[in-house]
Design an enzyme around this catalytic site. Sequence first.
Site, PDB file in Angstrom:
ATOM      1  N   GLY A  71       7.963 -10.067   0.097  1.00 14.27           N
ATOM      2  CA  GLY A  71       8.116  -8.625  -0.023  1.00 14.27           C
ATOM      3  C   GLY A  71       7.636  -7.891   1.223  1.00 14.27           C
ATOM      4  N   ASN A 151       3.054  -0.662  -8.166  1.00 14.97           N
ATOM      5  CA  ASN A 151       2.388  -1.896  -8.553  1.00 14.97           C
ATOM      6  C   ASN A 151       1.048  -1.667  -9.238  1.00 14.97           C
ATOM      7  OD1 ASN A 151       2.225  -1.128  -5.623  1.00 14.97           O
ATOM      8  ND2 ASN A 151       0.414  -2.408  -5.771  1.00 14.97           N
ATOM      9  N   GLN A 179       8.287  -4.894  -7.747  1.00  8.25           N
ATOM     10  CA  GLN A 179       7.743  -4.895  -9.116  1.00  8.25           C
ATOM     11  C   GLN A 179       8.825  -4.814 -10.194  1.00  8.25           C
ATOM     12  OE1 GLN A 179       4.694  -5.365 -10.389  1.00  8.25           O
ATOM     13  NE2 GLN A 179       3.767  -5.693  -8.374  1.00  8.25           N
ATOM     14  N   HIS A 201       7.808 -14.449  -5.860  1.00 11.31           N
ATOM     15  CA  HIS A 201       6.600 -14.827  -6.628  1.00 11.31           C
ATOM     16  C   HIS A 201       6.184 -13.782  -7.665  1.00 11.31           C
ATOM     17  CE1 HIS A 201       3.227 -12.481  -4.691  1.00 11.31           C
ATOM     18  NE2 HIS A 201       4.171 -12.290  -3.797  1.00 11.31           N
ATOM     19  N   CYS A 325     -12.646  -3.914  -2.750  1.00  9.99           N
ATOM     20  CA  CYS A 325     -13.941  -3.990  -2.088  1.00  9.99           C
ATOM     21  C   CYS A 325     -13.750  -4.455  -0.652  1.00  9.99           C
ATOM     22  CB  CYS A 325     -14.854  -4.965  -2.822  1.00  9.99           C
ATOM     23  SG  CYS A 325     -16.542  -4.934  -2.241  1.00  9.99           S
TER      24      CYS A 325
HETATM   25  C1  LIG Z   1       3.445  -7.774  -4.149  1.00 11.82           C
HETATM   26  C2  LIG Z   1       4.087  -6.577  -3.569  1.00 11.82           C
HETATM   27  C3  LIG Z   1       4.505  -6.556  -2.214  1.00 11.82           C
HETATM   28  C4  LIG Z   1       4.219  -7.685  -1.265  1.00 11.82           C
HETATM   29  O1  LIG Z   1       5.000  -8.816  -1.501  1.00 11.82           O
HETATM   30  P1  LIG Z   1       4.587 -10.227  -0.838  1.00 11.82           P
HETATM   31  O2  LIG Z   1       5.655 -11.168  -1.282  1.00 11.82           O
HETATM   32  O3  LIG Z   1       3.250 -10.570  -1.386  1.00 11.82           O
HETATM   33  O4  LIG Z   1       4.570 -10.052   0.636  1.00 11.82           O
HETATM   34  C5  LIG Z   1       5.153  -5.436  -1.763  1.00 11.82           C
HETATM   35  N1  LIG Z   1       5.381  -4.381  -2.558  1.00 11.82           N
HETATM   36  C6  LIG Z   1       5.006  -4.360  -3.850  1.00 11.82           C
HETATM   37  C7  LIG Z   1       5.292  -3.171  -4.687  1.00 11.82           C
HETATM   38  C8  LIG Z   1       4.339  -5.455  -4.395  1.00 11.82           C
HETATM   39  O5  LIG Z   1       3.944  -5.418  -5.662  1.00 11.82           O
END
Ligand SMILES: *Cc1c(COP(=O)(O)O)cnc(C)c1O
Length: 390
Positions: A71, A151, A179, A201, A325
Amino acid sequence: MKLIYFDYAATTPTHPEVVAAMQPFFTKKFGNPSSIYSLAQESKRAIEKARKIVAKAMGAENEEIVFTCGGTEADNFALKGIAFANKDKGNHIITSAIEHKAVLEPIHFLEQNGFRITYLGVDKYGLIDPEDVKKAIGKDTILVSIMHANNEIGTIQPIEEIGKITKEKGIYFHTDAVQTFGHIDVNVDKLGVDLLSVAAHKLYGPKGAGALYIRKGTKITPFMQGGGQEKNRRASTENVPGIVGFGKATELAMANMKEETRRLENLRDYLIKGLMKDIEDVILNGHPKLRLPNNVNVCIKYIEGESILLSLDAKGICASSGSACTSGTLEPSHVLLACGISAELAHGSLRLTLGSANTKEDVDFTLEVLPPIVKKLRLMSPLYKKGNKK
Ligand SMILES: *Cc1c(COP(=O)(O)O)cnc(C)c1O
């Protein structure tokens, strides 16, 4: 002790069928898709099969899907790629204050490099007003980037309405759908987007695989330069097992999306209701209706989210808090602050995101252990005593 995983927004376990589909591409079918012998062509075919599945799931053409390492790369590609390729047309980009860091950080980079950025605010539910997008658009605007669903708080944005505005004005529109893809309906034409980011993932696929949808005719500079993979749009030898797993995960997600959505919505609402009933001074974050089927996010007054997480972990429950944190200081979530929540209250945020393994028993167990944890932490909290005196 049974492990209860309530952090599906952070990542998901890879589905066993996905692992099985990927396995041969590590060992027997290891060919480089760019080579010409049959072994390699098998890898090539597997990639194209996955591309077809991912494209179909979002109503796109096969050639409009570019595989990335996740992502974050898809977001970086979209933002920097559009900015650099279209800077002769203008230097203004519109985004929101509640985007994921994978959007906000490349946006900051662009801001430091001469682009002008408008960060749109949100209402108390985390919603963006499409009218604000309309008002922010100027002659030099080249791109609007607004996430599909947040998210942290799960709020689903009015992407369709924003898409109509950007289309009318002829401005590129990107959405981070990490998401939502595989969880709720995502269709690039219905949403009216030109670019859309996804990550495997987050839908029971492997880590390190994702994609950027790029509408045909979009002027974009490649983010990764090197070999001619992905029709010269993304260099580097393809992550064949990852892409195959992404395809399989998408197929599985699409097959049971409707039922799973309904199941999770019921669990979510049951959990929210229980939290509000069993604990005093709890505030629901995000929109009551326009929210992801699996997202629960609350602020529990007078305590720190981090201490709740540690106590829940001791009971085998994996959860998350809006406050990260960093270097010893607690930074309240930029999303909660943008919703107008005070820093003090934002520190007490708790996010529980549900998924495939969760049952009503998991929720019941959580509702049984959380109230005493909150009670104990509040008794130790100076904020609580102060709050009570008022
Ligand atoms: C998890 C997430 C990402 C990042 O994706 P990765 O595959 O971990 O690089 C980007 N945007 C949103 C909204 C996410 O929830």
